[in-house]
Design a protein around this motif. Structure first.
Motif, PDB file in Angstrom:
ATOM      1  N   ALA A   2       2.337  -8.781  -1.564  1.00  0.00           N
ATOM      2  CA  ALA A   2       3.384  -8.028  -2.242  1.00  0.00           C
ATOM      3  C   ALA A   2       2.846  -6.705  -2.757  1.00  0.00           C
ATOM      4  O   ALA A   2       3.511  -5.668  -2.715  1.00  0.00           O
ATOM      5  N   GLU A   3       1.559  -6.731  -3.239  1.00  0.00           N
ATOM      6  CA  GLU A   3       0.938  -5.509  -3.737  1.00  0.00           C
ATOM      7  C   GLU A   3       0.768  -4.490  -2.619  1.00  0.00           C
ATOM      8  O   GLU A   3       1.003  -3.283  -2.805  1.00  0.00           O
ATOM      9  N   GLN A   4       0.383  -4.966  -1.413  1.00  0.00           N
ATOM     10  CA  GLN A   4       0.219  -4.069  -0.265  1.00  0.00           C
ATOM     11  C   GLN A   4       1.552  -3.464   0.145  1.00  0.00           C
ATOM     12  O   GLN A   4       1.645  -2.265   0.446  1.00  0.00           O
ATOM     13  N   ALA A   5       2.608  -4.294   0.140  1.00  0.00           N
ATOM     14  CA  ALA A   5       3.936  -3.798   0.503  1.00  0.00           C
ATOM     15  C   ALA A   5       4.406  -2.736  -0.481  1.00  0.00           C
ATOM     16  O   ALA A   5       4.994  -1.720  -0.092  1.00  0.00           O
ATOM     17  N   ALA A   6       4.130  -2.971  -1.764  1.00  0.00           N
ATOM     18  CA  ALA A   6       4.519  -1.997  -2.780  1.00  0.00           C
ATOM     19  C   ALA A   6       3.775  -0.687  -2.586  1.00  0.00           C
ATOM     20  O   ALA A   6       4.338   0.401  -2.748  1.00  0.00           O
ATOM     21  N   GLN A   7       2.481  -0.789  -2.208  1.00  0.00           N
ATOM     22  CA  GLN A   7       1.694   0.411  -1.965  1.00  0.00           C
ATOM     23  C   GLN A   7       2.239   1.184  -0.770  1.00  0.00           C
ATOM     24  O   GLN A   7       2.347   2.417  -0.795  1.00  0.00           O
ATOM     25  N   LEU A   8       2.606   0.477   0.303  1.00  0.00           N
ATOM     26  CA  LEU A   8       3.171   1.137   1.478  1.00  0.00           C
ATOM     27  C   LEU A   8       4.487   1.828   1.135  1.00  0.00           C
ATOM     28  O   LEU A   8       4.750   2.938   1.590  1.00  0.00           O
ATOM     29  N   ALA A   9       5.330   1.162   0.347  1.00  0.00           N
ATOM     30  CA  ALA A   9       6.595   1.765  -0.066  1.00  0.00           C
ATOM     31  C   ALA A   9       6.339   3.023  -0.873  1.00  0.00           C
ATOM     32  O   ALA A   9       7.008   4.045  -0.692  1.00  0.00           O
ATOM     33  N   HIS A  10       5.361   2.980  -1.765  1.00  0.00           N
ATOM     34  CA  HIS A  10       5.009   4.143  -2.577  1.00  0.00           C
ATOM     35  C   HIS A  10       4.565   5.305  -1.682  1.00  0.00           C
ATOM     36  O   HIS A  10       4.954   6.464  -1.910  1.00  0.00           O
ATOM     37  N   GLN A  11       3.768   5.000  -0.670  1.00  0.00           N
ATOM     38  CA  GLN A  11       3.288   6.045   0.247  1.00  0.00           C
ATOM     39  C   GLN A  11       4.437   6.654   1.037  1.00  0.00           C
ATOM     40  O   GLN A  11       4.513   7.877   1.205  1.00  0.00           O
ATOM     41  N   ARG A  12       5.338   5.796   1.540  1.00  0.00           N
ATOM     42  CA  ARG A  12       6.499   6.308   2.289  1.00  0.00           C
ATOM     43  C   ARG A  12       7.337   7.227   1.418  1.00  0.00           C
ATOM     44  O   ARG A  12       7.770   8.298   1.849  1.00  0.00           O
ATOM     45  N   VAL A  32      13.216   7.584  10.242  1.00  0.00           N
ATOM     46  CA  VAL A  32      12.959   6.329  10.959  1.00  0.00           C
ATOM     47  C   VAL A  32      11.868   6.539  12.010  1.00  0.00           C
ATOM     48  O   VAL A  32      10.924   5.753  12.131  1.00  0.00           O
ATOM     49  N   GLY A  33      11.998   7.623  12.784  1.00  0.00           N
ATOM     50  CA  GLY A  33      11.000   7.915  13.813  1.00  0.00           C
ATOM     51  C   GLY A  33       9.660   8.330  13.243  1.00  0.00           C
ATOM     52  O   GLY A  33       8.606   7.901  13.718  1.00  0.00           O
ATOM     53  N   GLN A  34       9.681   9.148  12.205  1.00  0.00           N
ATOM     54  CA  GLN A  34       8.441   9.668  11.638  1.00  0.00           C
ATOM     55  C   GLN A  34       7.634   8.594  10.911  1.00  0.00           C
ATOM     56  O   GLN A  34       6.405   8.576  10.970  1.00  0.00           O
ATOM     57  N   LEU A  35       8.324   7.687  10.224  1.00  0.00           N
ATOM     58  CA  LEU A  35       7.640   6.678   9.414  1.00  0.00           C
ATOM     59  C   LEU A  35       7.434   5.359  10.147  1.00  0.00           C
ATOM     60  O   LEU A  35       6.681   4.501   9.691  1.00  0.00           O
ATOM     61  N   GLY A  36       8.152   5.183  11.269  1.00  0.00           N
ATOM     62  CA  GLY A  36       7.998   3.956  12.042  1.00  0.00           C
ATOM     63  C   GLY A  36       8.535   2.722  11.351  1.00  0.00           C
ATOM     64  O   GLY A  36       7.972   1.628  11.481  1.00  0.00           O
ATOM     65  N   VAL A  37       9.628   2.906  10.605  1.00  0.00           N
ATOM     66  CA  VAL A  37      10.256   1.780   9.901  1.00  0.00           C
ATOM     67  C   VAL A  37      11.731   1.723  10.272  1.00  0.00           C
ATOM     68  O   VAL A  37      12.250   2.593  10.974  1.00  0.00           O
ATOM     69  N   SER A  38      12.422   0.718   9.756  1.00  0.00           N
ATOM     70  CA  SER A  38      13.828   0.542  10.102  1.00  0.00           C
ATOM     71  C   SER A  38      14.727   1.483   9.314  1.00  0.00           C
ATOM     72  O   SER A  38      14.331   2.036   8.281  1.00  0.00           O
TER      73      SER A  38
END
Length: 270
Positions: A2-12, A32-38
């Protein structure tokens, strides 16, 4: 995890915020294309940033918050934002045009949307300082030949929003007399009027207003309350102010007191 996911969200979200500050606007599809997420992940990130007040969500993406408008977004960055609103505004605005008239179209994506509706109106002459509008009208003339609008391009130096500005543009515009001007704006506010972050574009817009017998401002609801660096027209100079149904009631009341006629796309004229 969960901590890693929160860090990724913060970076995005940091990357998204940087893009908004740099470009003035972002599109969900691009992120979507630049970040590679949905698509849903991007929208959740925009929701989180909007709750912090650092971006303002609009249909299709996000823009810098109202009132914090010192940056001029590029044409492409703005082109897909509030697309439905711009289309509705364009339909309403084009109904103001008389066949055989001389119509000026300023820079900006909403004014460009109006230009797409003008191509089928007979015997028009279209004056513009917008490179995308000029390309649109020129391509129509190349493909159709007879019956296409006559194009007059002002010349000048291009801004980030693909508008030609400066002394050459001002001189060309000053020699013309047009029946109707479709005028876009970076921001619209009571007191400040119509504004833009670009000083030279403001001067060229003033020249366009001075050349026109009538002025129709075309601006979607997201422009209300935004104040750019330089003003170029007062609200009372607009014979028509054409906007969309998303404009809140207090803004409608303020505009109705100052402009010649407020036209809300999809609603009956009063």
């Amino acid at each position: 995890m969960a901590e890693q996911a929160a860090q990724l969200a913060h970076q995005r979200r940091a990357l998204i915020l940087d893009a908004v500050r740099r470009e003035g606007a972002v599109r969900v599809a691009d992120l979507v294309g630049q970040l590679g997420v949905s698509d849903m992940t991007v929208r959740r990130d925009l929701d989180a940033l909007a709750r912090r007040g650092v971006v303002e969500k609009v249909h299709g993406g996000a823009v810098a918050p109202a009132g914090a408008s010192g940056h001029e977004p590029g044409f492409e960055a703005k082109s897909d934002l509030e697309g439905d609103a711009k289309a509705a505004i364009a339909d309403t605005a084009a109904a103001l045009v008389e066949p055989g008239s001389v119509v000026a179209v300023s820079g900006g994506t909403t004014a460009h949307a109006v230009a797409t509706r003008l191509l089928g109106i007979p015997r028009l002459t279209i004056v513009t300082n917008s490179l995308p509008v000029a390309e649109l009208v020129w391509a129509d003339g190349r493909d159709r030949g007879a019956g296409a609008p006559i194009l007059l391009l002002t010349g000048g130096s291009p801004t980030p929003s693909a508008a030609l500005v400066g002394p050459l543009a001002d001189l060309a515009i000053g020699s013309l007399h047009v029946d109707l001007l479709f005028l876009g704006a970076h921001g619209v506010a009571q007191g400040a009027g119509l504004t833009t972050p670009n000083l030279m574009e403001a001067q060229t817009n003033r020249a366009l207003v001075a050349s026109a017998r009538r002025v129709a401002v075309v601006a979607d609801h997201s422009k209300w309350g935004v104040v750019g660096l330089s003003g170029f027209a007062a609200l009372h100079q607009a014979d028509w102010f054409v906007t969309d149904a998303g404009l809140p009631d207090p803004a409608r009341a303020a505009l109705s007191e100052e402009v010649g006629e407020l036209l809300v796309a999809g609603e009956e004229r009063h």
